[in-house]
Motif scaffolding. Sequence first.
Motif, PDB file in Angstrom:
ATOM      1  N   GLN A  90       0.821  -1.183   0.000  1.00 33.08           N
ATOM      2  CA  GLN A  90       0.000   0.000   0.000  1.00 33.08           C
ATOM      3  C   GLN A  90       0.869   1.252   0.000  1.00 33.08           C
ATOM      4  OE1 GLN A  90      -1.885   0.590   3.993  1.00 33.08           O
ATOM      5  NE2 GLN A  90      -1.012  -1.422   4.406  1.00 33.08           N
ATOM      6  N   MET A  91       0.298   2.360  -0.459  1.00 37.61           N
ATOM      7  CA  MET A  91       0.933   3.654  -0.349  1.00 37.61           C
ATOM      8  C   MET A  91       0.252   4.367   0.804  1.00 37.61           C
ATOM      9  SD  MET A  91       3.068   5.921  -1.295  1.00 37.61           S
ATOM     10  CE  MET A  91       3.638   5.282  -2.843  1.00 37.61           C
ATOM     11  N   ILE A  92       1.043   4.840   1.735  1.00 38.61           N
ATOM     12  CA  ILE A  92       0.483   5.395   2.956  1.00 38.61           C
ATOM     13  C   ILE A  92       0.694   6.909   2.987  1.00 38.61           C
ATOM     14  CG2 ILE A  92       0.606   5.310   5.477  1.00 38.61           C
ATOM     15  CD1 ILE A  92       1.785   2.492   5.106  1.00 38.61           C
ATOM     16  N   SER A  93      -0.264   7.632   3.515  1.00 43.14           N
ATOM     17  CA  SER A  93      -0.188   9.078   3.713  1.00 43.14           C
ATOM     18  C   SER A  93       0.132   9.798   2.409  1.00 43.14           C
ATOM     19  CB  SER A  93       0.873   9.416   4.771  1.00 43.14           C
ATOM     20  OG  SER A  93       0.882  10.796   5.038  1.00 43.14           O
ATOM     21  N   ALA A  94      -0.635   9.530   1.385  1.00 38.14           N
ATOM     22  CA  ALA A  94      -0.396  10.211   0.107  1.00 38.14           C
ATOM     23  C   ALA A  94      -1.048  11.584   0.140  1.00 38.14           C
ATOM     24  CB  ALA A  94      -0.978   9.409  -1.030  1.00 38.14           C
ATOM     25  N   ASP A  95      -0.604  12.459  -0.003  1.00 41.34           N
ATOM     26  CA  ASP A  95      -1.175  13.810  -0.039  1.00 41.34           C
ATOM     27  C   ASP A  95      -1.813  14.027  -1.396  1.00 41.34           C
ATOM     28  OD1 ASP A  95       0.920  15.500   2.277  1.00 41.34           O
ATOM     29  OD2 ASP A  95      -1.005  14.656   2.470  1.00 41.34           O
ATOM     30  N   SER A 459       3.386  14.867  -4.849  1.00 41.20           N
ATOM     31  CA  SER A 459       2.868  13.810  -3.980  1.00 41.20           C
ATOM     32  C   SER A 459       1.671  13.113  -4.604  1.00 41.20           C
ATOM     33  CB  SER A 459       2.485  14.403  -2.620  1.00 41.20           C
ATOM     34  OG  SER A 459       3.609  14.923  -1.963  1.00 41.20           O
ATOM     35  N   ALA A 460       0.769  13.908  -5.183  1.00 35.61           N
ATOM     36  CA  ALA A 460      -0.429  13.320  -5.797  1.00 35.61           C
ATOM     37  C   ALA A 460      -0.064  12.461  -6.999  1.00 35.61           C
ATOM     38  CB  ALA A 460      -1.399  14.423  -6.207  1.00 35.61           C
ATOM     39  N   HIS A 507       5.260   7.814   2.089  1.00 38.11           N
ATOM     40  CA  HIS A 507       5.899   9.100   1.831  1.00 38.11           C
ATOM     41  C   HIS A 507       5.137  10.194   2.557  1.00 38.11           C
ATOM     42  CE1 HIS A 507       2.725   9.346  -1.239  1.00 38.11           C
ATOM     43  NE2 HIS A 507       2.994  10.639  -1.391  1.00 38.11           N
ATOM     44  N   ASN A 508       5.798  11.323   2.735  1.00 32.78           N
ATOM     45  CA  ASN A 508       5.240  12.474   3.453  1.00 32.78           C
ATOM     46  C   ASN A 508       4.834  12.131   4.886  1.00 32.78           C
ATOM     47  OD1 ASN A 508       5.648  14.052   1.248  1.00 32.78           O
ATOM     48  ND2 ASN A 508       3.498  14.201   0.632  1.00 32.78           N
ATOM     49  N   LEU A 509       5.644  11.305   5.540  1.00 32.64           N
ATOM     50  CA  LEU A 509       5.385  10.960   6.934  1.00 32.64           C
ATOM     51  C   LEU A 509       6.269  11.795   7.857  1.00 32.64           C
ATOM     52  CD1 LEU A 509       5.066   7.061   7.035  1.00 32.64           C
ATOM     53  CD2 LEU A 509       3.302   8.786   6.661  1.00 32.64           C
ATOM     54  N   ALA A 544      10.156   9.146   3.409  1.00 37.08           N
ATOM     55  CA  ALA A 544       9.585   8.308   2.355  1.00 37.08           C
ATOM     56  C   ALA A 544      10.398   7.028   2.304  1.00 37.08           C
ATOM     57  CB  ALA A 544       9.614   9.015   1.002  1.00 37.08           C
ATOM     58  N   GLY A 545       9.768   5.936   1.934  1.00 38.31           N
ATOM     59  CA  GLY A 545      10.518   4.697   1.868  1.00 38.31           C
ATOM     60  C   GLY A 545       9.645   3.496   1.603  1.00 38.31           C
ATOM     61  N   VAL A 546      10.251   2.324   1.772  1.00 39.23           N
ATOM     62  CA  VAL A 546       9.579   1.059   1.494  1.00 39.23           C
ATOM     63  C   VAL A 546       9.946   0.066   2.588  1.00 39.23           C
ATOM     64  CG1 VAL A 546       9.247  -0.818  -0.156  1.00 39.23           C
ATOM     65  CG2 VAL A 546       9.704   1.500  -0.996  1.00 39.23           C
ATOM     66  N   PHE A 547       8.960  -0.643   3.080  1.00 37.37           N
ATOM     67  CA  PHE A 547       9.162  -1.785   3.974  1.00 37.37           C
ATOM     68  C   PHE A 547       8.870  -3.045   3.166  1.00 37.37           C
ATOM     69  CE2 PHE A 547       7.779   1.714   6.675  1.00 37.37           C
ATOM     70  CZ  PHE A 547       8.688   1.680   7.726  1.00 37.37           C
ATOM     71  N   GLY A 548       9.715  -4.062   3.312  1.00 41.55           N
ATOM     72  CA  GLY A 548       9.509  -5.290   2.564  1.00 41.55           C
ATOM     73  C   GLY A 548       9.627  -6.510   3.434  1.00 41.55           C
ATOM     74  N   SER A 549       8.971  -7.594   3.038  1.00 36.58           N
ATOM     75  CA  SER A 549       8.993  -8.828   3.828  1.00 36.58           C
ATOM     76  C   SER A 549      10.169  -9.723   3.461  1.00 36.58           C
ATOM     77  CB  SER A 549       7.686  -9.598   3.642  1.00 36.58           C
ATOM     78  OG  SER A 549       7.538 -10.017   2.292  1.00 36.58           O
ATOM     79  N   SER A 550      10.804  -9.442   2.317  1.00 35.86           N
ATOM     80  CA  SER A 550      11.978 -10.222   1.942  1.00 35.86           C
ATOM     81  C   SER A 550      13.128  -9.811   2.850  1.00 35.86           C
ATOM     82  CB  SER A 550      12.346  -9.949   0.474  1.00 35.86           C
ATOM     83  OG  SER A 550      13.522 -10.632   0.114  1.00 35.86           O
ATOM     84  N   ASN A 551      13.596 -10.731   3.693  1.00 33.84           N
ATOM     85  CA  ASN A 551      14.527 -10.338   4.753  1.00 33.84           C
ATOM     86  C   ASN A 551      15.615 -11.394   4.921  1.00 33.84           C
ATOM     87  OD1 ASN A 551      15.694  -9.013   6.889  1.00 33.84           O
ATOM     88  ND2 ASN A 551      14.304  -9.913   8.400  1.00 33.84           N
TER      89      ASN A 551
END
Length: 648
Positions: A90-95, A459-460, A507-509, A544-551
Amino acid sequence: MKHLCSLLWLAALLCTIPMITKAQVPPEENDANLSELLYRPIKPTAKVMEGVEPSIQQRPVANPAIRGNVNVRALKAAPKWNRISDNNGQMISADNLHLLPPNKVTVMKGNAPSFCTTPTVTIGCCGYSIKDQVANKSLFYASPASIFNNEADARTFAESLTPKLPFFMPFKNNKVYPAGAWIYDSGSGHGSVDFLKTSDAYGPGIDPSFGVYASASGKVVTAMWDPFFGNVVIIEHTAADGTRYRTGYFHLRDGFDHDLQNAKNTPVSDPSNKDARDTKYKKFANLPNPSKQLWGTNDQKLKVKAGDMVAAGQQIAWAGNTGFGGAGWGLNQDGTPSDPNTGNNHLHFMLWIKSPNPATGVDWMEVDAYGVYAKSDNSNSDCYEVGANSAFNRFFAPFYPSFHNVPVEHVIRYWGYYTSMGMGLQTLSVHKSGSKYLASGSFQYGLPSQWYCRINMTSAQYQQYFDEYYGKGYIPRQISVTNDNSGNPLFTVIWKLRGGENFAAVHNLTDDAYAAKWKAYVEQGKMRVTEHVVYYAGGKRYHAGVFGSSNPGGFYMYYGMNTSDFTKKFDEMNKAGLMTVNVNIEENGSQNNVGGLWWPRNKAYYSYMNMSPADYQAKFTDLTAQGYQLFRIQGYDNSSHFAAIWMK
């Protein structure tokens, strides 16, 4: 630090800070910034390509400049986690500014601007046989007029041509410019381009020559003397798809004694014709006390022979005036040079493709490397600049595949130059110089063929394209953030094809909002950070960034550090067996902070920051020669400094 012990089984590829010096160039050369050389305006003026930044002592990560103390926030993760399966991405806090089409875009073309002479493809030059010493036979090189019956057919064919491998300028001297083009001022065919130094780069006692370099990698098929062309080198280049090209380098020097003796032995067709070029050339050779300024020295010899393999940018020779076709136009009847300072010293450069119709007897057909097919007069000088409109594709690279401080509009305009050759974009940073946007990055072979990139999204727009590409199975891989002239964030993002991993992009957090997501995804969801950047808008810090489950292992992430603390942390992580996969300079007015992301080390790497453009070029030149590839780059401080990571 106890939890790092489980990582020490990884290869201990110690990342040291090397002592790196700039590659040596011949003392006669005025070496230009290689990245800037190809896109800066090329005009026949005394001031062309000046202003190269002098080399200064670089400031590596191990000894950065201190920007002041700020609060440090360290985010640490355990070394091992199980992947999760309940996050759908998901994209979170998108302005909201500049968009770049996906990687399938072709080279941009358009109608020739009004200042360009109407292109005439068929008025090339001549037809001549030159021996291919590798094949041991003469081959016929000719203009499109020898193949096509009319201009319309020739133009249609020329419009279809796109470079299948990059061609670079055959010089590195920042005083060299194109003076002769496809058509001479008189309207007669030239079929090539002549390069020579600007008028302020020569004078009494000053050598007018300059180094000549292979325009692309390939095999030398001819390196010999010809009475008309003088010393000639021809190189054959083969693209990845099998397309073959040849480049020719004419009127070169091959040592004072050799060239003078061959000139004296030149056969003269009509000794009574005082205006004949061969007659004047022989008189030139027999003048008393021949000038080494015009003839060169015995050290200025051809550096290659037939059969040699050469790399793009490898020096092959020195420009000269050998052969009566090279010097003859610049000689008076008595054999004295009309310009005593140059003797018509220049490089005659040609590009050929395999003949589209061998039945005509033509083996190789001339092509304009600039894609202009115009006259040489000064009114057309702007036609050779990167960004000029033309009905035909440019073969000369608009910038190097790894580039820095290139105007972003050039990257957008010539997007298809490298992507059409099968290269992908490894890294891209957009940064400002005043109110202008510059770009630094690297197109490379060997990357996945499926990817997307968008430049300077609001951002949009970022949200819009995130949704679109997520629907196609893509996730963000790398994020760069700059600001528009009102201070709003602009995002440049590279997407990769998603595998089986789950992820969340943000992004924009604010700090607090990002900490909440960290708790949800890292501490509770056992995900890792795969991308993270910090930026400022309205004086406030955002993430801004990405969290991933591949670890595949643990990781560390820090942000908001001063450079002294970051240096200590860098050394600590390196000793613990981790490698830096991101160094993020957090620009906040006059004060910069630093953040970093470390993963278990599985390859050799180098990481530097606070490099000037000249420092960065020197590092790039040295490390690529050692087999390292640019992994990540960021421009900052009004485009005056760079942070970069190389990996092998």
